[in-house]
Motif scaffolding. Structure first.
Motif, PDB file in Angstrom:
ATOM      1  N   PHE A 115       1.940  -4.074  -5.301  1.00 56.58           N
ATOM      2  CA  PHE A 115       2.289  -3.168  -4.210  1.00 56.58           C
ATOM      3  C   PHE A 115       3.805  -2.965  -4.266  1.00 56.58           C
ATOM      4  CE2 PHE A 115      -1.235  -2.839  -0.887  1.00 56.58           C
ATOM      5  CZ  PHE A 115      -2.250  -3.127  -1.788  1.00 56.58           C
ATOM      6  N   LEU A 116       4.219  -1.787  -4.716  1.00 56.17           N
ATOM      7  CA  LEU A 116       5.640  -1.481  -4.904  1.00 56.17           C
ATOM      8  C   LEU A 116       6.153  -0.667  -3.725  1.00 56.17           C
ATOM      9  CD1 LEU A 116       8.250  -1.378  -6.580  1.00 56.17           C
ATOM     10  CD2 LEU A 116       7.287   0.602  -7.782  1.00 56.17           C
ATOM     11  N   SER A 117       6.809  -1.329  -2.778  1.00 57.01           N
ATOM     12  CA  SER A 117       7.409  -0.693  -1.597  1.00 57.01           C
ATOM     13  C   SER A 117       6.453   0.267  -0.907  1.00 57.01           C
ATOM     14  CB  SER A 117       8.716   0.010  -1.969  1.00 57.01           C
ATOM     15  OG  SER A 117       9.750  -0.940  -2.103  1.00 57.01           O
ATOM     16  N   THR A 118       5.194  -0.168  -0.782  1.00 61.93           N
ATOM     17  CA  THR A 118       4.240   0.555   0.052  1.00 61.93           C
ATOM     18  C   THR A 118       4.683   0.453   1.504  1.00 61.93           C
ATOM     19  OG1 THR A 118       2.941  -1.481   0.096  1.00 61.93           O
ATOM     20  CG2 THR A 118       2.280   0.206  -1.486  1.00 61.93           C
ATOM     21  N   THR A 119       4.301   1.413   2.320  1.00 59.55           N
ATOM     22  CA  THR A 119       4.624   1.349   3.749  1.00 59.55           C
ATOM     23  C   THR A 119       3.465   1.898   4.566  1.00 59.55           C
ATOM     24  OG1 THR A 119       5.737   3.503   3.589  1.00 59.55           O
ATOM     25  CG2 THR A 119       7.136   1.537   3.503  1.00 59.55           C
ATOM     26  N   GLY A 120       3.262   1.308   5.738  1.00 58.52           N
ATOM     27  CA  GLY A 120       2.278   1.815   6.687  1.00 58.52           C
ATOM     28  C   GLY A 120       0.852   1.467   6.323  1.00 58.52           C
ATOM     29  N   ASP A 121      -0.075   2.233   6.883  1.00 60.10           N
ATOM     30  CA  ASP A 121      -1.510   2.011   6.708  1.00 60.10           C
ATOM     31  C   ASP A 121      -1.968   2.795   5.483  1.00 60.10           C
ATOM     32  OD1 ASP A 121      -4.182   1.542   6.952  1.00 60.10           O
ATOM     33  OD2 ASP A 121      -4.432   2.501   8.896  1.00 60.10           O
ATOM     34  N   VAL A 122      -2.162   2.107   4.377  1.00 60.82           N
ATOM     35  CA  VAL A 122      -2.397   2.798   3.103  1.00 60.82           C
ATOM     36  C   VAL A 122      -3.839   2.714   2.605  1.00 60.82           C
ATOM     37  CG1 VAL A 122      -0.003   2.671   2.344  1.00 60.82           C
ATOM     38  CG2 VAL A 122      -1.544   0.751   1.853  1.00 60.82           C
ATOM     39  N   LEU A 123      -4.654   1.814   3.170  1.00 61.65           N
ATOM     40  CA  LEU A 123      -6.040   1.652   2.719  1.00 61.65           C
ATOM     41  C   LEU A 123      -6.991   1.819   3.893  1.00 61.65           C
ATOM     42  CD1 LEU A 123      -5.762  -1.492   0.392  1.00 61.65           C
ATOM     43  CD2 LEU A 123      -5.591   0.909  -0.265  1.00 61.65           C
ATOM     44  N   ASP A 124      -8.175   2.384   3.637  1.00 60.09           N
ATOM     45  CA  ASP A 124      -9.181   2.464   4.687  1.00 60.09           C
ATOM     46  C   ASP A 124     -10.055   1.213   4.658  1.00 60.09           C
ATOM     47  OD1 ASP A 124     -11.164   2.760   2.709  1.00 60.09           O
ATOM     48  OD2 ASP A 124     -11.257   4.936   2.914  1.00 60.09           O
ATOM     49  N   LYS A 125     -11.042   1.159   5.547  1.00 59.78           N
ATOM     50  CA  LYS A 125     -11.843  -0.062   5.687  1.00 59.78           C
ATOM     51  C   LYS A 125     -12.637  -0.387   4.427  1.00 59.78           C
ATOM     52  CE  LYS A 125     -15.546   2.530   7.969  1.00 59.78           C
ATOM     53  NZ  LYS A 125     -16.323   2.688   9.222  1.00 59.78           N
ATOM     54  N   TYR A 126     -13.076   0.633   3.706  1.00 62.23           N
ATOM     55  CA  TYR A 126     -13.823   0.397   2.470  1.00 62.23           C
ATOM     56  C   TYR A 126     -12.905  -0.214   1.411  1.00 62.23           C
ATOM     57  CZ  TYR A 126     -17.070   3.693   4.675  1.00 62.23           C
ATOM     58  OH  TYR A 126     -17.930   4.317   5.542  1.00 62.23           O
ATOM     59  N   GLN A 127     -11.711   0.365   1.271  1.00 59.52           N
ATOM     60  CA  GLN A 127     -10.750  -0.101   0.279  1.00 59.52           C
ATOM     61  C   GLN A 127     -10.215  -1.488   0.619  1.00 59.52           C
ATOM     62  OE1 GLN A 127      -8.305   3.266   0.916  1.00 59.52           O
ATOM     63  NE2 GLN A 127      -9.641   4.650  -0.235  1.00 59.52           N
TER      64      GLN A 127
END
Length: 488
Positions: A88-100
């Motif tokens: 995870f390279l400087s991800t921010t916020g809500d990036v995945l849904d419940k399935y992911q």
């Protein structure tokens, strides 16, 4: 005798060879492969392209393949299983849904690796599993709540010089970056680097201030570094060596993932379910339902009716009715009480018991009672009162009353705090999101200290009891307040 020892020696060699071969049989063939994920739902770091290019170069020079994506659709079990580690390279916020999210949890539990760089800790604040895995969430950095620049020189201290990601670093490492502070820090991680908070200005003080760490988490290998805000970081030899070693740690022995170890269930696809209307337009304020063993359904309505849906012919009829307090004549008050909860007994097939939680019209209490259901009717004369407690009426509001049973047959009942959550009229004070706590005698409805804040009151609680055959109840072991405790 010599022949015996010769055969024994031969046997030991065979067993050793078998164990060696077997221990290596689950290793992946070919080069390890990692996935660099850089989706942002918040702040976008300008250094992300530099980071992607630098990790690709590290892969070319150090024997691992690199895929890159900003697409959360890559987080499926079928796709993730090809990777030895996910970065995870400087991800921010809500990036995945419940399935992911579920598929990524399973990936880690199956033995996958994770590397978090910088803002990976500024990600998925509502996904507690992720926060515990990363090791903490971003709190702030210089320049947010103070006038200091966000990027400053600082002094890092190596806390563990034996790990592959720090063994080559100087004991004091002076470099320039954006220095994060963290909240909800997971004390079970193994800290690699800390920062001297006196070496830079601004940001929240943590006292002991970790900046990089690793740990085994839920079956997988996790490495996180808070460094890497600037583009210059990704051309800095020591930092790149630090990141490379973290990636190698996360890759581990490059084994094939073992999904038999995964404990998180995959989220069923929406198309696996179909919606069927059982009844339309025949309800008035339904509050809770309970499904009987024959798939008939009892539905509680706030105004006191207990409706029966028959699974055999899809008909709806009234199975019983309680006289409840559900409205008031006091101007401006919206009463919320009435028939609030319903649940069948865990042993319904043997005893035909149904529990109701309601507000009787003739008494200012909320009451949990047990009734008998037979021949599609609730026997209103069979009522056994389990417990009840005072509830102030003709005020607004905050009631509740859902009923549930656990696997041991213990009954759980939620109760409202019976307090007015709104600002008082003609008052200089505003609640501002806080609980109403006015202790003046004539303002009792604005005082949750008398209910949820009172250990001697059953309002504003989750109650847990063991209902006995005769309708009495016991307090089970493990409750917050054991039976007989003074002041409760």
């Amino acid at each position: 005798m010599k022949r015996y020892f010769h055969l024994l020696k031969y046997f030991v060699v065979l067993v050793t060879a078998f164990l060696i071969i077997n221990s290596c049989s689950d290793k992946r063939s070919g080069k390890p492969k990692v996935l660099v994920f850089s989706k942002t739902a918040g702040y976008v770091h300008a250094s992300i392209p530099d980071g992607v290019a630098a990790i690709q170069k590290l892969g070319e020079e150090n024997g691992f393949e690199v895929d890159t994506t900003k697409d959360a659709g890559a987080f499926t079990e079928e796709n993730l299983k090809q990777y030895s580690a996910v970065i995870f390279l400087s991800t921010t916020g809500d990036v995945l849904d419940k399935y992911q999210e579920a598929d990524f949890e399973r990936y880690i539990q199956a033995g996958g690796g994770y590397v978090g760089i910088h803002a990976a800790a500024d990600t998925e604040y509502d996904w507690g599993w992720y926060g515990r895995m990363v090791g903490g969430y971003f709190l702030d950095h210089p320049g947010i709540n103070d006038p200091h620049p966000n990027v400053q020189p600082g002094t890092l201290h190596v806390e563990d010089s034996t790990h592959i990601s720090t063994e080559f670093l100087p004991a004091e490492w002076n470099r320039t970056d954006e220095w994060y502070s963290y909240k909800k820090f997971n004390d079970e991680v193994n800290v690699l680097l800390t920062i001297d908070e006196d070496s830079y200005k601004g940001g929240a003080d943590m006292g002991y201030h970790p900046m990089a760490w690793y740990h085994n988490y839920d079956g997988g290998r996790v490495f996180y570094t808070g460094l890497g805000h600037t583009s210059e970081s990704f051309s800095e030899d020591l930092f790149l060596h630090h990141v490379l070693a973290g990636i190698n740690y996360a890759i581990g022995e490059n084994r094939v993932l073992d999904y038999s170890r995964a404990t998180t269930e995959r989220v069923p696809a929406a198309n696996r379910f179909s919606r069927k209307f059982l009844s339309r337009g025949e309800f008035t304020e339904p509050t809770e339902m309970t499904i009987l063993p024959n798939r008939d359904v009892l539905i509680a309505q706030r105004r006191g009716e207990i409706m029966l849906y028959k699974n055999s012919d899809s008909t709806l009829s009234q199975a019983g009715k309680l006289d409840v307090y559900w409205r008031t004549d006091v101007e401006g008050v919206n009463a919320e009480e009435g028939l609030m909860g319903i649940k069948k007994d865990p042993n319904f097939e043997q005893n035909n018991h149904v529990f109701l939680f309601y507000s009787p019209a003739d008494t200012s209490v909320n009451r949990l009672s047990r009734f008998t259901f037979a021949d599609d009717k609730l026997d209103m004369d069979s009522e056994e009162i389990i417990l009840q407690f005072y509830s102030q009426r003709d005020i607004c509001c905050h009631t509740g009353g859902s009923i549930a049973f656990d696997s041991e047959g213990l009954l759980y009942l939620s109760t409202g705090d019976n307090s007015t959550p709104f600002n008082q009229p003609n008052s200089e004070y505003t609640l501002g999101g806080y609980a109403p706590l006015d202790e003046r005698e004539d303002r009792r409805q604005y005082n949750a200290l008398r209910s949820s804040g009172n250990a001697n009151d059953l309002r504003g609680k989750i109650l847990r009891i063991k209902v006995n055959e005769d309708g009495s109840y016991d307090i089970p072991d493990g409750n917050l307040y054991p039976e007989g405790r003074v002041g409760t």
